[in-house]
Design a protein around this motif. Structure first.
Motif, PDB file in Angstrom:
ATOM      1  N   LYS A  72      48.595  29.865  28.295  1.00 19.45           N
ATOM      2  CA  LYS A  72      48.080  31.208  28.060  1.00 19.45           C
ATOM      3  C   LYS A  72      47.213  31.218  26.814  1.00 19.45           C
ATOM      4  O   LYS A  72      47.472  30.495  25.861  1.00 19.45           O
ATOM      5  CB  LYS A  72      49.221  32.215  27.914  1.00 19.45           C
ATOM      6  CG  LYS A  72      49.802  32.682  29.233  1.00 19.45           C
ATOM      7  CD  LYS A  72      50.529  33.993  29.071  1.00 19.45           C
ATOM      8  CE  LYS A  72      50.905  34.554  30.443  1.00 19.45           C
ATOM      9  NZ  LYS A  72      51.494  35.904  30.356  1.00 19.45           N
ATOM     10  N   LYS A 102      49.783  33.373  40.149  1.00 21.75           N
ATOM     11  CA  LYS A 102      51.194  33.442  39.757  1.00 21.75           C
ATOM     12  C   LYS A 102      51.795  32.039  39.687  1.00 21.75           C
ATOM     13  O   LYS A 102      52.553  31.709  38.771  1.00 21.75           O
ATOM     14  CB  LYS A 102      51.973  34.301  40.754  1.00 21.75           C
ATOM     15  CG  LYS A 102      51.640  35.778  40.702  1.00 21.75           C
ATOM     16  CD  LYS A 102      52.435  36.541  41.748  1.00 21.75           C
ATOM     17  CE  LYS A 102      52.081  38.032  41.722  1.00 21.75           C
ATOM     18  NZ  LYS A 102      52.804  38.795  42.765  1.00 21.75           N
ATOM     19  N   LYS A 103      51.449  31.210  40.675  1.00 23.05           N
ATOM     20  CA  LYS A 103      51.961  29.839  40.703  1.00 23.05           C
ATOM     21  C   LYS A 103      51.423  29.019  39.537  1.00 23.05           C
ATOM     22  O   LYS A 103      52.142  28.215  38.930  1.00 23.05           O
ATOM     23  CB  LYS A 103      51.573  29.190  42.033  1.00 23.05           C
ATOM     24  CG  LYS A 103      52.053  27.769  42.212  1.00 23.05           C
ATOM     25  CD  LYS A 103      51.681  27.253  43.593  1.00 23.05           C
ATOM     26  CE  LYS A 103      52.160  25.826  43.811  1.00 23.05           C
ATOM     27  NZ  LYS A 103      51.853  25.347  45.187  1.00 23.05           N
ATOM     28  N   GLU A 146      50.714  29.876  36.610  1.00 17.91           N
ATOM     29  CA  GLU A 146      51.272  30.209  35.292  1.00 17.91           C
ATOM     30  C   GLU A 146      52.192  29.105  34.785  1.00 17.91           C
ATOM     31  O   GLU A 146      52.404  28.976  33.578  1.00 17.91           O
ATOM     32  CB  GLU A 146      52.024  31.541  35.362  1.00 17.91           C
ATOM     33  CG  GLU A 146      51.096  32.737  35.423  1.00 17.91           C
ATOM     34  CD  GLU A 146      51.843  34.056  35.367  1.00 17.91           C
ATOM     35  OE1 GLU A 146      51.473  34.906  34.533  1.00 17.91           O
ATOM     36  OE2 GLU A 146      52.791  34.233  36.147  1.00 17.91           O
ATOM     37  N   ARG A 147      52.700  28.287  35.707  1.00 14.57           N
ATOM     38  CA  ARG A 147      53.571  27.186  35.304  1.00 14.57           C
ATOM     39  C   ARG A 147      52.776  25.979  34.803  1.00 14.57           C
ATOM     40  O   ARG A 147      53.342  25.078  34.193  1.00 14.57           O
ATOM     41  CB  ARG A 147      54.444  26.742  36.484  1.00 14.57           C
ATOM     42  CG  ARG A 147      55.293  27.845  37.076  1.00 14.57           C
ATOM     43  CD  ARG A 147      56.398  27.280  37.948  1.00 14.57           C
ATOM     44  NE  ARG A 147      55.894  26.491  39.064  1.00 14.57           N
ATOM     45  CZ  ARG A 147      55.648  26.991  40.277  1.00 14.57           C
ATOM     46  NH1 ARG A 147      55.840  28.283  40.509  1.00 14.57           N
ATOM     47  NH2 ARG A 147      55.222  26.219  41.241  1.00 14.57           N
ATOM     48  N   PHE A 148      51.466  25.959  35.086  1.00 10.49           N
ATOM     49  CA  PHE A 148      50.668  24.774  34.786  1.00 10.49           C
ATOM     50  C   PHE A 148      49.609  24.990  33.702  1.00 10.49           C
ATOM     51  O   PHE A 148      49.255  24.053  32.993  1.00 10.49           O
ATOM     52  CB  PHE A 148      49.958  24.284  36.056  1.00 10.49           C
ATOM     53  CG  PHE A 148      50.887  23.938  37.174  1.00 10.49           C
ATOM     54  CD1 PHE A 148      51.497  22.692  37.232  1.00 10.49           C
ATOM     55  CD2 PHE A 148      51.170  24.851  38.175  1.00 10.49           C
ATOM     56  CE1 PHE A 148      52.350  22.365  38.267  1.00 10.49           C
ATOM     57  CE2 PHE A 148      52.025  24.532  39.219  1.00 10.49           C
ATOM     58  CZ  PHE A 148      52.622  23.289  39.263  1.00 10.49           C
TER      59      PHE A 148
END
Length: 237
Positions: free
Chosen positions: A193, A185-186, A188-190
């Motif tokens: 997709k 989840k964390k 996903e910012r880095f």
């Protein structure tokens, strides 16, 4: 890796299983650190843009000896804990418990932690033990957590989510947390997709590729994959 795949992050996954030197949980911190650095160099040599350590024991050794890479590296311990927890229980390998990394992590955010070494569960999962054996081992760990009244149980070894349903069945309603899920989840910012269907996995194993392939069949990898065996001796030579 499965948590990253569910979120469709990255297009190609390189997965290194150092089967020739496992298990790590009973080795010294120095030994585990050296193994972890070998694995990181291997993956970078294969073209990995970002390396994620999926092993609590490995990252604990890197942290303890101040050897964790600073760039393009994440570890399983870099997850964010859900808000509102005051006391958590951690089940992990002997080496992870000895390292104290969970104690340090929870102390920094004001959460009380109770640790329980569960090395026996690693071997049971590796050997595909019967459900009764898994339940016996997990039952002992969960009872101790329930007795001290933890708000959540953290599965502090990446083998343990394979028995998550057993923890949940025996936990009496206590939340069971998978750090891999929290870390994904964390991340996903880095990580970008992948919106196409071209994602795939390359597994590298340092021994027993046939046995490893049979385990993969059991766990139903959701992407096309290949398995390649290599030798550390050949690389060093």
């Amino acid at each position: 890796m499965s948590q990253l795949i569910r979120r469709r992050m990255a297009s190609e996954y390189l997965y290194l299983a150092d089967t020739s030197r496992a298990p790590f949980g009973t080795k010294s911190v120095e030994e585990v650190k050296n193994i972890a650095l070998d694995c990181i160099r291997f993956l970078r040599g294969k073209g990995a843009d970002v390396v994620i350590s999926a092993c609590n024991t490995a990252q604990a050794a890197l942290i303890a000896l101040n050897a964790q890479p600073r760039e393009n590296f994440f570890g399983i311990l870099d997850f964010d804990l859900p808000a509102g927890l005051r006391k958590v229980g951690v089940v992990a390998t002997e080496a992870t418990v000895r390292s104290g990394v969970y104690l340090d992590k929870m102390r920094r955010i004001g959460v009380e932690v109770f640790q329980r070494p569960c090395q026996e569960l690693v071997a049971a999962i590796e050997s595909c033990a019967q459900d009764e054996e898994i339940e016996r081992i997990v039952g002992g760990a969960v009872r101790s957590m329930r007795e001290i009244g933890v708000d959540a149980i953290i599965l502090g070894c990446t083998h343990f989510p394979l028995a998550r349903h057993v923890f949940e069945n025996l936990s009496g309603g206590i939340s069971v947390l998978d750090p891999a899920e929290l870390l994904a989840k964390k991340l996903e910012r880095f990580l970008p997709k992948n919106e196409t269907a071209e994602a795939r996995v390359k597994f590298y194993v340092s021994s027993n590729a046939e046995s490893f392939s049979k385990k993969l069949q059991r766990y139903d990898v959701p992407l096309p994959y290949t398995v390649e065996e290599f030798s550390w001796g050949e690389i060093a030579g």
